[in-house]
Motif scaffolding. Structure first.
Motif: not given
Length: 711
Positions: A236-243, A248-251, A378-381, A400-407
């Motif tokens: 579940a960790q692999i499924n939920e935390l990685f796109s 990895y959703t936390e950065g 996100g898990k579905t990208g 140049l990095v543009l951060k447009a991720t989830s929280q």
């Protein structure tokens, strides 16, 4: 539960009883069948040999010092905290030294220190320095560190297992490891089943211990959660935390941290249960995760400081050494990873480390390729993502990095559509990262400081738009977690690299679109950084767009009138209370420039607005009674009252200084006459000059295939 996960769970249940018959030691990173090959490799491959010398040095120092297992009492960085940390490093080092040297003294050290722990552990209460924000440990102030301890210690135990008497193993397992398993799975139930990096370390600690102790019920819990139904646990960790792209959703900073338990537990699963094909799970996601973690670094190896990040971390950290070695040796021979291993200057002394060192010596390494790319979140990208634009590969790379991720869960910052800009090995437009002095006990016990909340997470601390001096989502985590930005377009067409994203939920009634590009023009050696930030609303707002810079302002199109006798704060909350207003300048034309000298290079940002604007020069440090905040400076493009607003800027690297020879070249920018011709929901059109040549840039917001043109 997806199909592959169902297959893994079913196969696991069918084959797991066979584990007992296949039990061998050691069988994680350094395996019994390959020990002779690793020993032989120590004589042939310099990188492996040097890495083993480092391990042996730690092991010999451990043997030369008295064993110390103090009653835990200190927070991060305190004496007992550091001693227990040294102990797990010593245990693993002595385990490796025993296997490769065959000298029993190293195994005896591991035995003696583990028996010491076994004689005390059950008597220890929760750690006295625990706090409500983090679940407590027993050895350390937070449960997370206990799990990190166990991940390392169980490897050391596995390495000396066959050298210990049955009585000693029974004592160690009954009075140390089994109580630790209970503490993690029962006493720390919520953390063990949490989808978070703390949960990842917890399931890895339990799963590795379950394998080594031949406790299949604990391995199954580690894989599928306490109820063994798959809603939590490793899969579940692999499924939920990685796109699907391996983000990895936390950065990236926390991707670096979490990659070790992910990759190490996967290695153990592959060793003990190869039929589970964990390396193929989610289309080889863990291999992608290693590559994406590396793509989340600048060319000097430093991770992009997304969310709560300490900016000194590079891919030389232990976690990425594990990741690179296993990804290369076990998941596919990506020759670019060998060049990263060369820069890391070490390998894990293991089967994987042998393979890496051997192939480096055989001159198989190729340069790791940094590529411009959009990395979905996100898990579905589809929950936004990170846009990375790059020009060049080495020290002079523009990025140049543009951060447009989830929280990004609790470690996320309120910085939708934030940008970072690197050039010539340095940060030009920078990010503060996290307000924390890790493991320095005198600074908040080594944990996150109060200013991490009041400053570092707030929108104004980043290079992105602030509306009405209020952070995005009013800095409400729960609200921010329900929304994400959306990609407008990402294009890499050679002379133009562009990424654009929109955010319509951070501020009620305000639609924000940011489009950034690296544009190559014949007149200049380096690409121009074009940044177009558009806000649309039916109501009037104050719009502030900060650019946090390193270095010094050396020129401007306006006369800077600095405050000389009485500094005031820029505001009262949402991070504004930490800013000193050093200068406020009204630009009636809505145009201007500022030149910064950073790392001996000149950078001029020429800007224009659809309305008159103010340029505010600020510095960080107000309302900081304990002097926790680090020096930072910004110029803010500010429009105090508008409904629709477009800020355009072009940043040019145009020269350098040689302070030794006292030579200056190219101190003046080539950009002039930047003008916004038109800007609305459909299109923004700007013109500017490079020397005497005029250029027109059009951005078509409704046509992602023909999004940007320049002529």
């Amino acid at each position: 539960m997806n199909y592959l996960k169902k297959v893994v769970v079913v196969v696991f249940c069918i084959y797991f009883p066979a584990l007992a018959a296949a039990q061998t030691h050691p069988n994680i990173m350094l395996t019994k069948q390959n020990i002779d090959a690793v020993r032989a490799g120590l004589e042939k491959y310099p990188l492996l040999q040097d890495s083993y010398k480092d391990v042996l040095k730690v092991a010999d120092q451990a043997l030369a010092s008295p064993i110390q297992v103090p009653v835990p009492k200190d927070g991060g960085g305190g004496l007992t905290h550091e001693q227990h940390k040294v102990n797990y490093q010593n245990i693993l080092a002595c385990g490796i030294a025993f296997q490769l040297s065959k000298e029993k003294k190293y195994a005896n050290y591991v035995r003696d220190i583990l028996l010491n722990y076994a004689g005390q552990y059950e008597k220890w209460p929760y750690h006295p320095k625990s706090n409500p924000s983090n679940p407590p440990g027993k050895i350390f102030w937070q449960n997370l560190n206990d799990c990190v301890w166990q991940v390392h210690v169980i490897q050391g135990y596995d390495l000396v297992y066959d050298a210990l008497s049955s009585k000693d193993k029974q004592t160690i397992e009954k009075h140390l490891f089994l109580p630790i398993l209970k503490f993690i799975t029962v006493d720390s139930y919520k953390t063990f089943n949490r989808i978070h990096n703390h949960g990842t370390w917890a399931v890895a600690a339990v799963g590795l211990t379950g394998y080594v102790l031949n406790k299949p019920e604990y391995v199954e819990m580690a894989l599928n959660g306490s109820d063994k139904k798959g809603k939590s646990g490793f899969l579940a960790q692999i499924n939920e935390l990685f796109s699907p792209d391996g983000y990895y959703t936390e950065g990236f900073y926390y991707q670096r941290y979490a990659i070790l338990p992910f990759i190490l537990f996967a290695k153990a699963i592959q060793q003990y249960q190869p039929q589970l094909k964990i390396y193929q799970y989610r289309n080889g996601l863990l291999q992608k995760a290693v590559n994406t973690a590396l793509q989340g670094t600048y060319s000097n190896g430093a991770f992009f400081p997304i969310n709560d990040a300490l900016k000194d971390k590079t891919f030389e950290s232990e976690e990425l050494v594990y990741g690179v070695d296993i990804a290369y040796a076990d998941m596919g021979e990506d020759k670019g990873l060998l060049s990263i291993a060369q820069k890391q200057k070490k390998v894990i002394v293991s089967d994987a480390g042998l393979k890496v060192a051997m192939d480096i010596e055989a001159h198989k390494a190729t340069a790791f390729t940094y590529i411009p790319q959009w990395i979905g979140d996100g898990k579905t990208g589809t929950d936004g993502g990170i846009g990375i634009l790059r020009n060049g590969q080495d020290q002079n790379q523009q990025c140049l990095v543009l951060k447009a991720t989830s929280q990004g869960l609790g470690h996320g910052h309120f910085d939708r559509l934030n940008i970072l800009y690197y050039d010539n090995g340095a940060e030009v437009f920078s990010d503060y990262g996290a307000a924390r002095f890790i493991n320095i006990e005198t600074k908040g016990g080594g944990g996150y400081l109060p200013e991490n909340t009041t400053w570092a997470k707030q929108t104004i601390a980043h290079n992105t738009l602030v509306v009405d001096q209020t952070s995005a989502f009013k800095a409400n985590l729960e609200e921010a977690e329900t929304h994400h930005p959306d990609l407008v377009t990402f294009k890499n067409s050679g002379a133009i690299q562009v990424v654009s994203a929109k955010e319509n939920n951070a501020y009620p009634g305000v639609q924000m679109t940011r489009s950034t590009a690296l544009i190559q023009v014949p007149e200049l050696k380096k690409s121009l950084l074009l940044d177009v930030y558009k806000a649309e609303s039916v109501a009037l707002h104050q719009y502030d767009l900060p650019f946090w810079y390193n270095g010094h302002i050396v020129d401007a199109s306006f006369k800077i009138q600095g405050v000389t006798d009485h500094l005031t704060t820029l505001g009262t909350k949402y991070g504004y209370e930490h800013l000193w207003l050093n200068s406020e300048n009204d630009l009636k034309t809505g145009q201007g420039y500022i030149t910064i000298l950073e790392a001996h290079n000149f950078y001029t940002t020429t800007f224009a607005s659809t309305t008159d604007l103010q340029v505010k020069l600020v510095s960080l440090g107000a309302n900081d009674p304990e002097m926790n905040l680090k020096e930072s400076k910004a110029f803010i493009l500010s429009q105090p009252k508008a409904a629709n607003q477009t800020f355009v800027s072009i940043t040019e690297n145009h020269g350098s200084t040689d302070p030794i020879a006292e030579v200056i070249s190219g101190a003046n920018s080539s950009i002039s006459a930047i003008t916004i011709i038109h800007s609305d929901a459909k299109q923004t059109t700007i013109t500017f000059k490079i020397k005497s040549k005029s250029y027109t840039v059009k951005i078509n917001y409704l046509d992602k295939d023909n999004f940007i043109s320049i002529q």
